[in-house]
Scaffold this motif. Structure first.
Motif, mmCIF file in Angstrom:
data_model
loop_
_atom_site.group_PDB
_atom_site.id
_atom_site.type_symbol
_atom_site.label_atom_id
_atom_site.label_comp_id
_atom_site.label_asym_id
_atom_site.label_seq_id
_atom_site.Cartn_x
_atom_site.Cartn_y
_atom_site.Cartn_z
ATOM 1 N N ALA A 35 28.413 -53.790 -55.898
ATOM 2 C CA ALA A 35 27.170 -53.615 -55.161
ATOM 3 C C ALA A 35 25.941 -53.667 -56.059
ATOM 4 O O ALA A 35 25.525 -52.658 -56.607
ATOM 5 C CB ALA A 35 27.183 -52.289 -54.381
ATOM 6 N N PRO A 36 25.353 -54.851 -56.197
ATOM 7 C CA PRO A 36 24.035 -54.935 -56.823
ATOM 8 C C PRO A 36 22.995 -54.518 -55.785
ATOM 9 O O PRO A 36 23.331 -54.268 -54.629
ATOM 10 C CB PRO A 36 23.901 -56.425 -57.142
ATOM 11 C CG PRO A 36 24.691 -57.097 -56.075
ATOM 12 C CD PRO A 36 25.827 -56.163 -55.721
ATOM 13 N N VAL A 96 22.812 -47.693 -67.336
ATOM 14 C CA VAL A 96 24.030 -48.415 -67.722
ATOM 15 C C VAL A 96 24.345 -48.110 -69.188
ATOM 16 O O VAL A 96 23.507 -48.327 -70.066
ATOM 17 C CB VAL A 96 23.864 -49.940 -67.527
ATOM 18 C CG1 VAL A 96 25.128 -50.676 -67.987
ATOM 19 C CG2 VAL A 96 23.576 -50.264 -66.060
ATOM 20 N N GLU A 124 17.089 -47.487 -60.730
ATOM 21 C CA GLU A 124 18.459 -47.969 -60.817
ATOM 22 C C GLU A 124 19.309 -47.061 -61.721
ATOM 23 O O GLU A 124 18.780 -46.205 -62.428
ATOM 24 C CB GLU A 124 18.471 -49.420 -61.262
ATOM 25 C CG GLU A 124 18.404 -50.282 -60.017
ATOM 26 C CD GLU A 124 17.580 -51.532 -60.141
ATOM 27 O OE1 GLU A 124 18.004 -52.535 -59.575
ATOM 28 O OE2 GLU A 124 16.527 -51.503 -60.776
ATOM 29 N N THR A 147 34.611 -57.130 -69.922
ATOM 30 C CA THR A 147 34.336 -55.726 -69.627
ATOM 31 C C THR A 147 34.140 -55.560 -68.119
ATOM 32 O O THR A 147 34.019 -56.538 -67.387
ATOM 33 C CB THR A 147 33.063 -55.262 -70.358
ATOM 34 O OG1 THR A 147 32.016 -56.166 -70.040
ATOM 35 C CG2 THR A 147 33.274 -55.197 -71.853
ATOM 36 N N VAL A 148 34.095 -54.290 -67.674
ATOM 37 C CA VAL A 148 33.798 -54.002 -66.275
ATOM 38 C C VAL A 148 32.905 -52.763 -66.244
ATOM 39 O O VAL A 148 33.093 -51.839 -67.036
ATOM 40 C CB VAL A 148 35.086 -53.794 -65.445
ATOM 41 C CG1 VAL A 148 35.899 -52.622 -65.962
ATOM 42 C CG2 VAL A 148 34.761 -53.599 -63.973
ATOM 43 N N SER A 149 31.915 -52.770 -65.354
ATOM 44 C CA SER A 149 31.035 -51.605 -65.237
ATOM 45 C C SER A 149 31.371 -50.850 -63.957
ATOM 46 O O SER A 149 31.618 -51.460 -62.918
ATOM 47 C CB SER A 149 29.575 -52.040 -65.263
ATOM 48 O OG SER A 149 29.333 -52.988 -64.250
ATOM 49 N N ARG A 190 21.667 -64.780 -56.839
ATOM 50 C CA ARG A 190 21.711 -64.122 -58.149
ATOM 51 C C ARG A 190 22.305 -65.075 -59.181
ATOM 52 O O ARG A 190 23.327 -65.716 -58.914
ATOM 53 C CB ARG A 190 22.573 -62.859 -58.044
ATOM 54 C CG ARG A 190 22.669 -61.982 -59.294
ATOM 55 C CD ARG A 190 23.565 -60.791 -58.958
ATOM 56 N NE ARG A 190 23.851 -59.867 -60.028
ATOM 57 C CZ ARG A 190 23.198 -58.732 -60.250
ATOM 58 N NH1 ARG A 190 22.152 -58.424 -59.507
ATOM 59 N NH2 ARG A 190 23.567 -57.910 -61.206
ATOM 60 N N ILE A 214 30.471 -48.854 -68.912
ATOM 61 C CA ILE A 214 31.147 -50.129 -69.165
ATOM 62 C C ILE A 214 32.378 -49.904 -70.037
ATOM 63 O O ILE A 214 32.300 -49.230 -71.072
ATOM 64 C CB ILE A 214 30.179 -51.117 -69.843
ATOM 65 C CG1 ILE A 214 29.027 -51.424 -68.890
ATOM 66 C CG2 ILE A 214 30.900 -52.388 -70.276
ATOM 67 C CD1 ILE A 214 27.973 -52.321 -69.481
ATOM 68 N N SER A 250 32.396 -59.582 -63.330
ATOM 69 C CA SER A 250 31.686 -59.287 -64.574
ATOM 70 C C SER A 250 31.052 -60.535 -65.177
ATOM 71 O O SER A 250 30.770 -60.557 -66.372
ATOM 72 C CB SER A 250 32.654 -58.668 -65.578
ATOM 73 O OG SER A 250 33.225 -57.502 -65.047
ATOM 74 N N ASN A 275 24.896 -62.801 -64.340
ATOM 75 C CA ASN A 275 24.441 -61.410 -64.240
ATOM 76 C C ASN A 275 25.538 -60.557 -63.597
ATOM 77 O O ASN A 275 25.761 -60.633 -62.398
ATOM 78 C CB ASN A 275 23.143 -61.367 -63.415
ATOM 79 C CG ASN A 275 22.425 -60.044 -63.537
ATOM 80 O OD1 ASN A 275 22.939 -59.098 -64.130
ATOM 81 N ND2 ASN A 275 21.238 -59.974 -62.968
ATOM 82 N N PRO A 276 26.263 -59.741 -64.391
ATOM 83 C CA PRO A 276 27.458 -59.061 -63.881
ATOM 84 C C PRO A 276 27.158 -57.997 -62.828
ATOM 85 O O PRO A 276 26.046 -57.484 -62.754
ATOM 86 C CB PRO A 276 28.053 -58.421 -65.134
ATOM 87 C CG PRO A 276 26.912 -58.286 -66.082
ATOM 88 C CD PRO A 276 25.996 -59.435 -65.801
ATOM 89 N N LEU A 325 32.632 -61.754 -68.363
ATOM 90 C CA LEU A 325 32.792 -60.851 -69.517
ATOM 91 C C LEU A 325 34.165 -60.178 -69.455
ATOM 92 O O LEU A 325 34.752 -60.046 -68.376
ATOM 93 C CB LEU A 325 31.701 -59.773 -69.509
ATOM 94 C CG LEU A 325 30.264 -60.270 -69.629
ATOM 95 C CD1 LEU A 325 29.282 -59.134 -69.356
ATOM 96 C CD2 LEU A 325 30.042 -60.855 -71.019
HETATM 97 P P1 AMP Z 1 22.428 -54.121 -60.674
HETATM 98 O O1 AMP Z 1 21.548 -55.345 -60.682
HETATM 99 O O2 AMP Z 1 21.702 -52.843 -60.396
HETATM 100 O O3 AMP Z 1 23.663 -54.278 -59.902
HETATM 101 O O4 AMP Z 1 22.936 -53.882 -62.165
HETATM 102 C C1 AMP Z 1 23.707 -54.787 -62.827
HETATM 103 C C2 AMP Z 1 23.307 -54.729 -64.270
HETATM 104 O O5 AMP Z 1 24.185 -53.877 -64.987
HETATM 105 C C3 AMP Z 1 23.412 -56.084 -64.917
HETATM 106 O O6 AMP Z 1 22.240 -56.804 -64.756
HETATM 107 C C4 AMP Z 1 23.666 -55.716 -66.366
HETATM 108 O O7 AMP Z 1 22.448 -55.411 -66.989
HETATM 109 C C5 AMP Z 1 24.465 -54.439 -66.257
HETATM 110 N N1 AMP Z 1 25.902 -54.690 -66.317
HETATM 111 C C6 AMP Z 1 26.782 -54.654 -65.293
HETATM 112 N N2 AMP Z 1 28.019 -54.947 -65.695
HETATM 113 C C7 AMP Z 1 27.949 -55.172 -67.019
HETATM 114 C C8 AMP Z 1 28.898 -55.535 -68.015
HETATM 115 N N3 AMP Z 1 30.190 -55.713 -67.731
HETATM 116 N N4 AMP Z 1 28.446 -55.709 -69.271
HETATM 117 C C9 AMP Z 1 27.140 -55.518 -69.576
HETATM 118 N N5 AMP Z 1 26.201 -55.180 -68.675
HETATM 119 C C10 AMP Z 1 26.591 -55.008 -67.415
#
Ligand code: AMP
Ligand code: MG
Length: 202
Positions: A139-140, A181, A178, A115-117, A55, A98, A110, A59-60, A113
């Protein structure tokens, strides 16, 4: 590395939780797609996710929790009234929010960044694993970058065989889409990625 595929018995979930605590990777079902999990507070575990998925480092990742009480320690301020309402309405479920990132959360989770999601998934195996691990789980989707997100354990095996020690096989995922977000750091929530929960529902 030999990749084991196990039904999510109590024993298997305990083994998976131990691997997560050791900084290793475990694939597990959520209600959206299969996730590739690591301890969200462990930079080594996080790095293993990026390596196994190939990855891009910018890409967070999303931190998954099993109880609402696990949110506050991950974020730098109170969630706010609107986030509280979204939690009531959509958690557990396919909603990722987020927030400003707390200092205890590694920046690499992250992608640097501030921030945290965070998401609280509904799938019982996901929640059992997070609870047993005792840590939030990054977990992506459990696919290699550029490949489709897996909705069954056999799809995960095709992509991850030899790269991770364990896949928990919880059958087919229900949503297959998915998580939605939503950026909660501004004055109004902003949808960054459409998903299982629509703008109308919010
Ligand atoms: P996934 O690939 O399903 O794990 O989703 C991750 C996606 O969530 C990333 O590709 C971003 O688009 C979004 N995402 C996750 N964390 C953040 C963050 N801190 N700021 C902005 N977008 C985020
Ligand atoms: Mg993905």
């Amino acid at each position: 590395m030999f990749t084991e595929v196990l039904m999510p018995s109590e024993d298997a979930i305990e083994r998976a939780a131990a691997l997560i605590r050791q900084g290793q990777l475990v694939a597990f079902p959520t209600e959206t797609v299969y996730g590739l999990g690591a301890n969200a507070l462990d930079p080594d575990g996080i790095r293993r996710i990026y390596a196994a998925k190939e990855r891009p480092a910018d890409n967070p990742l999303i931190a998954h929790i099993s109880e609402v009480s696990q949110l506050r320690p991950l974020i730098a301020c109170e969630p706010g009234a609107l986030a509280e309402r979204m939690i009531q309405a959509f958690w557990p479920g396919p909603l990722t929010m987020i927030f400003p990132r707390a200092a205890c959360v590694p920046a690499c989770l992250s992608a640097g960044l501030d921030t945290v999601s965070v998401r609280l998934p509904a799938h019982p195996v996901a929640r059992a694993l997070i609870s047993a691990a005792g840590v939030p789980i990054a977990a992506p989707s459990a696919n290699r970058s550029g490949r489709p997100s897996p909705t069954a354990a056999r799809h995960v095996f095709e992509d991850m065989n030899g790269r991770i020690p364990l896949i928990l096989d919880g059958g087919e995922c229900e949503v297959g889409l998915e998580s939605t977000v939503v950026d909660m750091t501004g004055d109004a929530p902003r949808i960054l990625r459409p998903g299982g929960i629509t703008a109308e529902m919010i």
